[in-house]
Each structure stands twice: as structure tokens, then as C-alpha cells.
Write a protein that holds these residues in place. Structure first.
Motif, mmCIF file in Angstrom:
data_model
loop_
_atom_site.group_PDB
_atom_site.id
_atom_site.type_symbol
_atom_site.label_atom_id
_atom_site.label_comp_id
_atom_site.label_asym_id
_atom_site.label_seq_id
_atom_site.Cartn_x
_atom_site.Cartn_y
_atom_site.Cartn_z
ATOM 1 N N ILE A 1 0.836 -1.198 0.000
ATOM 2 C CA ILE A 1 0.000 0.000 0.000
ATOM 3 C C ILE A 1 0.869 1.246 0.000
ATOM 4 O O ILE A 1 0.619 2.203 -0.748
ATOM 5 N N GLN A 2 1.929 1.241 0.824
ATOM 6 C CA GLN A 2 2.853 2.372 0.836
ATOM 7 C C GLN A 2 3.531 2.536 -0.522
ATOM 8 O O GLN A 2 3.759 3.650 -0.995
ATOM 9 N N GLN A 3 3.878 1.416 -1.152
ATOM 10 C CA GLN A 3 4.605 1.455 -2.413
ATOM 11 C C GLN A 3 3.724 1.883 -3.583
ATOM 12 O O GLN A 3 4.156 2.655 -4.451
ATOM 13 N N MET A 4 2.489 1.423 -3.614
ATOM 14 C CA MET A 4 1.644 1.634 -4.796
ATOM 15 C C MET A 4 0.815 2.904 -4.750
ATOM 16 O O MET A 4 0.361 3.384 -5.786
ATOM 17 N N PHE A 5 0.584 3.461 -3.552
ATOM 18 C CA PHE A 5 -0.349 4.579 -3.441
ATOM 19 C C PHE A 5 0.308 5.771 -2.768
ATOM 20 O O PHE A 5 1.211 5.618 -1.944
ATOM 21 N N ARG A 6 -0.163 6.945 -3.107
ATOM 22 C CA ARG A 6 0.317 8.185 -2.523
ATOM 23 C C ARG A 6 -0.870 9.059 -2.139
ATOM 24 O O ARG A 6 -1.970 8.907 -2.673
ATOM 25 N N GLY A 7 -0.632 9.983 -1.201
ATOM 26 C CA GLY A 7 -1.622 10.986 -0.863
ATOM 27 C C GLY A 7 -2.950 10.410 -0.408
ATOM 28 O O GLY A 7 -3.015 9.452 0.358
ATOM 29 N N SER A 8 -4.042 10.995 -0.910
ATOM 30 C CA SER A 8 -5.380 10.596 -0.481
ATOM 31 C C SER A 8 -5.711 9.159 -0.888
ATOM 32 O O SER A 8 -6.472 8.470 -0.212
ATOM 33 N N GLU A 9 -5.129 8.686 -1.993
ATOM 34 C CA GLU A 9 -5.392 7.308 -2.418
ATOM 35 C C GLU A 9 -4.838 6.305 -1.409
ATOM 36 O O GLU A 9 -5.395 5.231 -1.231
ATOM 37 N N ARG A 10 -3.738 6.663 -0.753
ATOM 38 C CA ARG A 10 -3.193 5.766 0.268
ATOM 39 C C ARG A 10 -4.178 5.627 1.420
ATOM 40 O O ARG A 10 -4.369 4.533 1.956
ATOM 41 N N GLY A 11 -4.813 6.730 1.803
ATOM 42 C CA GLY A 11 -5.828 6.670 2.851
ATOM 43 C C GLY A 11 -6.994 5.779 2.447
ATOM 44 O O GLY A 11 -7.515 5.004 3.259
ATOM 45 N N ARG A 12 -7.431 5.878 1.185
ATOM 46 C CA ARG A 12 -8.509 5.023 0.708
ATOM 47 C C ARG A 12 -8.114 3.554 0.759
ATOM 48 O O ARG A 12 -8.904 2.685 1.145
ATOM 49 N N ALA A 13 -6.844 3.264 0.375
ATOM 50 C CA ALA A 13 -6.373 1.873 0.389
ATOM 51 C C ALA A 13 -6.334 1.325 1.815
ATOM 52 O O ALA A 13 -6.767 0.195 2.071
ATOM 53 N N PHE A 14 -5.829 2.126 2.760
ATOM 54 C CA PHE A 14 -5.818 1.675 4.150
ATOM 55 C C PHE A 14 -7.246 1.554 4.698
ATOM 56 O O PHE A 14 -7.521 0.725 5.561
ATOM 57 N N GLY A 15 -8.148 2.398 4.193
ATOM 58 C CA GLY A 15 -9.546 2.277 4.587
ATOM 59 C C GLY A 15 -10.136 0.943 4.159
ATOM 60 O O GLY A 15 -10.880 0.299 4.916
ATOM 61 N N LEU A 16 -9.801 0.502 2.956
ATOM 62 C CA LEU A 16 -10.270 -0.801 2.490
ATOM 63 C C LEU A 16 -9.643 -1.933 3.303
ATOM 64 O O LEU A 16 -10.288 -2.954 3.560
ATOM 65 N N LEU A 17 -8.393 -1.736 3.728
ATOM 66 C CA LEU A 17 -7.767 -2.722 4.609
ATOM 67 C C LEU A 17 -8.506 -2.793 5.946
ATOM 68 O O LEU A 17 -8.750 -3.877 6.481
ATOM 69 N N GLY A 18 -8.890 -1.629 6.479
ATOM 70 C CA GLY A 18 -9.669 -1.608 7.717
ATOM 71 C C GLY A 18 -11.014 -2.300 7.560
ATOM 72 O O GLY A 18 -11.469 -3.019 8.451
ATOM 73 N N ALA A 19 -11.659 -2.087 6.405
ATOM 74 C CA ALA A 19 -12.931 -2.764 6.146
ATOM 75 C C ALA A 19 -12.729 -4.280 6.063
ATOM 76 O O ALA A 19 -13.570 -5.059 6.521
ATOM 77 N N THR A 20 -11.600 -4.701 5.500
ATOM 78 C CA THR A 20 -11.287 -6.127 5.418
ATOM 79 C C THR A 20 -11.139 -6.737 6.809
ATOM 80 O O THR A 20 -11.602 -7.859 7.068
ATOM 81 N N ILE A 21 -10.501 -5.994 7.723
ATOM 82 C CA ILE A 21 -10.376 -6.453 9.100
ATOM 83 C C ILE A 21 -11.755 -6.643 9.716
ATOM 84 O O ILE A 21 -12.038 -7.640 10.389
ATOM 85 N N GLY A 22 -12.644 -5.673 9.475
ATOM 86 C CA GLY A 22 -14.001 -5.773 10.011
ATOM 87 C C GLY A 22 -14.773 -6.949 9.435
ATOM 88 O O GLY A 22 -15.468 -7.668 10.166
ATOM 89 N N VAL A 23 -14.637 -7.167 8.130
ATOM 90 C CA VAL A 23 -15.342 -8.288 7.487
ATOM 91 C C VAL A 23 -14.841 -9.619 8.035
ATOM 92 O O VAL A 23 -15.631 -10.528 8.334
ATOM 93 N N SER A 24 -13.522 -9.751 8.178
ATOM 94 C CA SER A 24 -12.977 -11.013 8.689
ATOM 95 C C SER A 24 -13.441 -11.268 10.116
ATOM 96 O O SER A 24 -13.686 -12.423 10.500
ATOM 97 N N THR A 25 -13.562 -10.196 10.913
ATOM 98 C CA THR A 25 -14.053 -10.338 12.279
ATOM 99 C C THR A 25 -15.487 -10.838 12.299
ATOM 100 O O THR A 25 -15.860 -11.672 13.132
ATOM 101 N N ALA A 26 -16.313 -10.326 11.375
ATOM 102 C CA ALA A 26 -17.722 -10.714 11.326
ATOM 103 C C ALA A 26 -17.912 -12.098 10.727
ATOM 104 O O ALA A 26 -18.699 -12.912 11.229
ATOM 105 N N VAL A 27 -17.173 -12.386 9.649
ATOM 106 C CA VAL A 27 -17.389 -13.623 8.910
ATOM 107 C C VAL A 27 -16.833 -14.832 9.659
ATOM 108 O O VAL A 27 -17.418 -15.920 9.630
ATOM 109 N N GLY A 28 -15.701 -14.656 10.368
ATOM 110 C CA GLY A 28 -15.031 -15.786 11.001
ATOM 111 C C GLY A 28 -15.923 -16.622 11.898
ATOM 112 O O GLY A 28 -16.120 -17.825 11.649
ATOM 113 N N PRO A 29 -16.496 -16.047 12.961
ATOM 114 C CA PRO A 29 -17.346 -16.860 13.845
ATOM 115 C C PRO A 29 -18.562 -17.442 13.141
ATOM 116 O O PRO A 29 -18.952 -18.588 13.394
#
Length: 498
Positions: free
Chosen positions: A134-162
Motif C-alpha cells: 500500500i505504501q509502495q503503490m499509493f500516494r496521498g489521499s489514495e493511500r488513505g482510501r487503500a488503508f480504509g479498504l484494509l480496515g474494512a477487510t479487518i471488520g469483514v474477517s471479524t464478522a465472517v469468522g465466527p
């Protein structure tokens, strides 16, 4: 042969077009490693039945994965920085997929524990490469969007796992259902491998500096030893009785102090495993501390909530999993949004999220105080949803801000330090809050609701401490996001920026 300057303009759009599909591959791999934490938790009774596993073996199935993953985060992140992030990612992904197959096919307790330990190694190799890419491929505001999608992935895995774990065990039976908890990784891994080879970028050329780049083997051993000794008493709290285990904590701090001294010495001539000058940047140092405190609080909530619902209210694994879903859905809803707007609001956005989490957790404690019956899972849904909405504004935005001034050449190791802090916080928080919870429950006439309330208040206090760190950051400066990729000031040995 260097690329022809005349074709550079033709290559850049193609690389630009591949960034988001490449991110999707990274998130799929990250999802798989996170899923293997939450999904295995609900499979423990099935593993005990299917393999006649001991309590100690089951503990290592759970904690062994987390321990080995935690030990590899920083060295693997550094390996990706120094060598080829794509090659390291592919190695970790192939190993994780293979170990998932071996874990599912396990015929004995020892076989399963060994497969889980190596699977943890593979997870530790994979995870820091995701933030590095993410650091390598994205800069500026797009990096924030990419990390936001990573955060959403964490949330989905938390919900889907159990939920997924409960459904698989119900579908395939208690005796064999646990195997499919591991087999579910196979289609994800097999599909991601060729896509990762095709889409992920190769290593960026490193700029010259006085420091020579290597893997700092002494630093790796010192950091790994210190982390393992620090985590062990927390992870073995239930199996290792007596106060002697807590003597490992000062020993771990001594080893980590030695690691710090070695890194300062090593940086005079070479590129160290961890560039300690990163901690001079307020965004990085306070961001790591905030992450440690927050993960200590919010991961402990799921631990004591599951115990309360299953042991106190006799919920099934699937019912307990459904009760956690509101928090996860709230986190998913705001994580991507938080990643998009963190560049505009900076640290105040994280502080707002933390304040929301604190209010949501206090409301959850109140809901359990008012409703101690079988409907407690329903009564906690709305306050947990509120806490989840706040959490989505904490994890991804804080990661964006924490890594905002880290050079791309340090993205893997810096992200590994951040993720190691999260795991140390999680282990310590579960041990501390769990101890408060069990003391509150008691033994003669167990008060599960009372134990959950005092445990939840302890977890809320840790989230409040994280809020204090965020407010300190805001008070000492603007608290706004720094320009992405701003390099660390160069002193002594240079740190090349990709």
C-alpha cells in the motif's frame, strides 16, 4: 537493461491500472490470515472432539499461530523492504495455503499444532507485505482510501469468522467440521497466487546511502527473543499457573533494551532492522502507542463477550458469533469512509472514533446491567454497533497517519513494528481484562453478567487511554495528516527512500 525513456509514459498507465486489482489480491491474502484467528476460536470444541486434543494442545493451536506470526512481522517486513516484496509475499502465500491443507488433514494433536505454528510463520511473512505494498503503490489521499479498504477487510474477517466457522461445523458435523475451517483457505490461496505473480509490482530501485542494506541478523534474534519472552506469559496464562511466569516480563524488557542499544550501534555503519529515528516523528511514535492501547481494549471485548454468552448464557458458537456481528458491521461501514477523509481531518478523526467507541462500550455495559437474561445478545446489538462505527474511524485512519512519514524503503519493517504492537496489546489486554472478568465472575456462585460488566469497564479504560494519546497528539500540534512519504531526517547511516 534500463527501461527506454521513450516508453516510460506507456508503461505508467498500465502500472496505474494494475494498482487496485493488486490491492484486491493483497486484501484477499490479508483477509485469509485474519480469518484464521476468528474462525478457529469457534472450532475449538470440534477440534477437542475430533482429535481428542488436550487443553494444552488446544491452547497452542490458538496461541501458537499468534506467537509465530508476531515474531515474524518485523523481520519479514524488512526482508520485503531489502529484497523483493513480491517474492516474499508469494512465498508467504504459498506456505500459508499449504499449511492450511496440512492443518485440515491433521491426524493427531501434534500434527495440527506443528501445522499451525508454520501457518503462523507464513502469516507473519504475509501481513507486513500488505501494508508495504500500500505504501509502495499509493500516494496521498489514495493511500488513505487503500488503508480504509484494509480496515474494512479487518471488520469483514471479524464478522465472517465466527459465523462461517459455526456454519461449517454445523454442516460437516462436530467430528470433522473443524477440518473445513482450515480447508476454506485453499480456494482463496490457490486463486490469489497466480494473480499476485501477475499483478504485484516488483522491487523499487533503492537510492544510494552510506548505510549498507542487510537483514541485521543480531537485531532479528534480539527482537524475536524479546517479543517471544514478552508474549509467552500472556498467552500461557491459563496453562501456566503461579506468579513465576510474570518474571519473564522484566527479562523481556531487558532483552528489548539490548535490542535498542544494538540498533543504535548498528545504524552507524549499516541499515538496521528498525530505524529508531522513526519514533522521533510524532505521527509514528504516538500512533504505535495508540494502536497498542486500543488493541489491548477492543480485542479483549470479543474475548469476554464470547465467554459470557457461551458459558454464562449457554449460547451456541453460531449464536455468539451473530452477537458480535453488529460491531463488525459498524466497523466495515465506517472504515472505508475513514480512510477517504483522514487526510482532511487527521488525528481529530481518530479521537472522534475513540470517543464513540468509549460511549458504545459504556452503553453495552449498561445494556447488560439492565438485561441479564437470554436476550442480552440482542440488548447489546445497538451499543456494539455504535462502538463498531467508532472503531472503523480508528484502525485504518490511525494506520494511515502512523505510516504517513515513513519512507517507502522502510514501509515493511515500520508496518511490522506497528502490527507487532497491536499483537502485544491484544495479548496483554486479553490477559488483563480476562483476569478482571474471571475475578468478577467468581467461583462459588458465578455472576457472569457482573464479571462481564467489570471486564468491559476495564477494556473501556484502555480505549480511553488511547483517546488520551490522540488528544495529546492534537494538543502538541495540528494533528493533521502529514504528506505521505515524507522521509525520516537523515543522520548517520542513510535510509534509502524507494
Amino acid at each position: 537493461m534500463p527501461p527506454d525513456p521513450r516508453t516510460r509514459g506507456q508503461d505508467e498507465p498500465a502500472a496505474h491500472d494494475r494498482r487496485w486489482p493488486a490491492l484486491a489480491v493483497c486484501l484477499a491474502a490479508g483477509f485469509m490470515t485474519l480469518l484464521d484467528v476468528s474462525i478457529v476460536n469457534v472450532a475449538v470444541p470440534s477440534i477437542r472432539t475430533g482429535l481428542d486434543a488436550s487443553q494444552s494442545g488446544l491452547q497452542w493451536v490458538l496461541s501458537g499461530y499468534a506467537l509465530m506470526c508476531g515474531l515474524l512481522l518485523v523481520p519479514a517486513g524488512r526482508l520485503g523492504d531489502v529484497r523483493s516484496r513480491r517474492a516474499v509475499f508469494l512465498t508467504g502465500l504459498a506456505l500459508f495455503t499449504a499449511m492450511s491443507a496440512l492443518a485440515g488433514a491433521a491426524q493427531s494433536e501434534g500434527w495440527l499444532v506443528a501445522a499451525r505454528l508454520v501457518q503462523g510463520v507464513a502469516g507473519g511473512i504475509l501481513v507486513p507485505q500488505v501494508s508495504g505494498f500500500i505504501q509502495q503503490m499509493f500516494r496521498g489521499s489514495e493511500r488513505g482510501r487503500a488503508f480504509g479498504l484494509l480496515g474494512a477487510t479487518i471488520g469483514v474477517s471479524t464478522a465472517v469468522g465466527p459465523l462461517l466457522g459455526g456454519l461449517l461445523i454445523e454442516a460437516f458435523g462436530t467430528q470433522e467440521g473443524w477440518r473445513w475451517v482450515f480447508y476454506v483457505n485453499l480456494p482463496i490461496g490457490l486463486a490469489a497466487l497466480p494473480l499476485a505473480h501477475r499483478l504485484l509490482p516488483g522491487p523499487e530501485p533503492r537510492q544510494g546511502g552510506r548505510g549498507r542494506s542487510d537483514l541485521d541478523p543480531v537485531g532479528v534474534v534480539l527482537l524475536g527473543t524479546g517479543t517471544a519472552v514478552l508474549l509467552l506469559p500472556f498467552m500461557e496464562q491459563e496453562e501456566w499457573h503461579g506468579p513465576q511466569k510474570w518474571l519473564l516480563i522484566p527479562l523481556a524488557l531487558l532483552v528489548l533494551a539490548g535490542f535498542t542499544a544494538w540498533e543504535r550501534h548498528y545504524a552507524r555503519e549499516r541499515d538496521p532492522l528498525v530505524d529508531l529515528r522513526l519514533f522521533r516523528q510524532r505521527s509514528y511514535g504516538l500512533g504505535v502507542l495508540l494502536s497498542l492501547l486500543y488493541f489491548a481494549g477492543f480485542t479483549a471485548v470479543f474475548f469476554i463477550l464470547t465467554l459470557y454468552l457461551q458459558n454464562g448464557l449457554h449460547y451456541s458458537a453460531l449464536q455468539a458469533g451473530l452477537s458480535i456481528v453488529p460491531f463488525a458491521l459498524g466497523s466495515v461501514a465506517t472504515a472505508a469512509v475513514g480512510g477517504r477523509i483522514v487526510g482532511r481531518f487527521g488525528r481529530p478523526l481518530v479521537a472522534t472514533g475513540l470517543a464513540t467507541v468509549v460511549v458504545g462500550l459504556l452503553a453495552t455495559a449498561l445494556a447488560v446491567h439492565l438485561d441479564t437474561g437470554r436476550s442480552a445478545g440482542l440488548a447489546t446489538a445497538a451499543p456494539l454497533l455504535l462502538a463498531g462505527l467508532g472503531s472503523g474511524l480508528v484502525v485504518a485512519p490511525n494506520q494511515t497517519l502512523t505510516l504517513s512519514e515513513v519512507p517507502v524503503a522502510r514501509a515493511g519493517s515500520a508496518g511490522g513494528v506497528l502490527q507487532t504492537a497491536q499483537r502485544i496489546g491484544s495479548a496483554a489486554g486479553i490477559a488483563a481484562v480476562g483476569s478482571v472478568f474471571f475475578n468478577g465472575v467468581g467461583t462459588v456462585r458465578p455472576d457472569w453478567a457482573g464479571g462481564f460488566q467489570v471486564g468491559l469497564l476495564s477494556a473501556t479504560a484502555l480505549a480511553a487511554l488511547a483517546l488520551g494519546v490522540a488528544l495529546t497528539d492534537i494538543g502538541r500540534g495540528t494533528g493533521e495528516a502529514e504528506p505521505a512519504g515524507t522521509p525520516v531526517p537523515q543522520e548517520g547511516a542513510g535510509v534509502g527512500q524507494g
